[in-house]
Write an enzyme that holds these catalytic residues in place. Structure first.
Site: not given
Ligand code: SAM
Length: 289
Positions: A95, A146, A165, A168
């Site tokens: 975001d 990733d 960031d 879950d």
């Molecule tokens: N503030 C938020 C929360 O705690 O609910 C987190 C927000 S941010 C939108 C979370 C991001 O983590 C998502 O955009 C998702 O695509 C990313 N994400 C999840 N797994 C990931 C990975 N293995 N590598 C990179 N990004 C990842």
């Protein structure tokens, strides 16, 4: 006069927290967007009082109204703990709210954001443009892939601060909560290197996430770790943490620099930083040191 209930005819978005036996609702006007990206189900809602709302796989990610609490606490405490942070990597954070905060530090020379899902960023640009205001800063770089693999491939000692960031610990984010990932981060970090990671609610996830996170970070080689507390009204229980671990101690920070910061924040300041470091009794007894 009787208090209004959620059965008052309005439309509500509700996130049910099975583990907590609780639910959190926001009154909504309409759904602005709904899509299944290759990685997750992303929804954007327009609420009546919290601005826009992003939801991934049914879990609230952020609202326009209160995201500053989370984004400021995911960035400034760690940045003021490192003696001179220049090279920052954000894992997740699609975001762009954390990216915007990191770029407020003039000493930071390069920030790479590694999110697995480009769609999160494209939707943030459309529905949360204020969070993406710094995306074209020449120090910012967006990479879509990733984060686990990216850190594995990073050159040893090449980063000052890793900010995790993420969503879950389910789906693509699961491996971001593992000792193997922290080991790779430890190797990629320089001498005074730090990692900070969102670590969920002290009320709901102390035994299942916060405590194991400390254990895994220490086992991966980090010398010190501490969980900083802050309020986050749109997350389950409203009480949240960011866990900070370092190759050196993490409870001292550059207090004078934090007091004299030349940029605006809405929540973070040196006093808030000190307050966030204060540990509840059950954190102290649960500490692994
Ligand atoms: N503030 C938020 C929360 O705690 O609910 C987190 C927000 S941010 C939108 C979370 C991001 O983590 C998502 O955009 C998702 O695509 C990313 N994400 C999840 N797994 C990931 C990975 N293995 N590598 C990179 N990004 C990842």
């Amino acid at each position: 006069m009787t208090a209004p209930t959620i059965n008052d005819g309005a439309d509500w978005f509700t996130e049910v927290c099975e583990k907590g036996g609780s639910a959190f609702s926001l009154r909504v006007r309409k759904k602005l967007h709904d899509e299944h990206s290759p990685f997750q189900h992303i929804e954007i809602w327009e609420t009546t009082d919290f601005g826009n709302l992003m939801v991934i796989d049914g879990f609230v990610m952020l609202s326009s109204r209160d995201n500053y609490l989370y984004h400021e606490m995911m960035s400034h405490p760690a940045l003021f703990t490192h003696p001179a942070p220049k090279r920052v990597v954000i894992i997740g954070g699609g975001d762009c709210g954390t990216l915007r905060e990191v770029l407020k530090h003039p000493g930071v020379q390069h920030v790479l954001q590694v999110d697995i899902d480009e769609r999160v960023t494209r939707l943030a640009e459309e529905y949360f443009p204020e969070l993406c205001a710094s995306n074209h800063d020449p120090r910012a770089e967006l990479y879509f892939g990733d984060g686990i693999q990216w850190v594995k491939d990073a050159a040893p000692g090449s980063i000052d601060l890793v900010i995790v960031d993420s969503t879950d610990p389910i789906g693509p984010a699961e491996g971001l909560f593992s000792e193997a990932f922290y080991r790779d981060c430890h190797r990629a970090l320089g001498e005074a290197g730090l990692i900070v990671q969102q670590s969920e609610s002290p009320l709901l996830h102390y035994e299942s996430i916060i405590r194991p996170m400390h254990r895994s970070m220490r086992a991966a080689g980090f010398a010190d770790s501490v969980s900083l507390q802050f309020p986050q009204p749109v997350y389950p229980s409203g009480w949240w943490t960011a866990t900070l671990a370092g190759k050196q101690a993490v409870v001292e920070f550059r207090q004078e620099d934090a007091r004299a910061k030349a940029f605006a924040t809405r929540y973070y300041n040196a006093a808030i930083h000190n307050g966030a470091l204060a540990q509840p009794e059950f954190f102290l007894h649960g500490r692994t040191d």
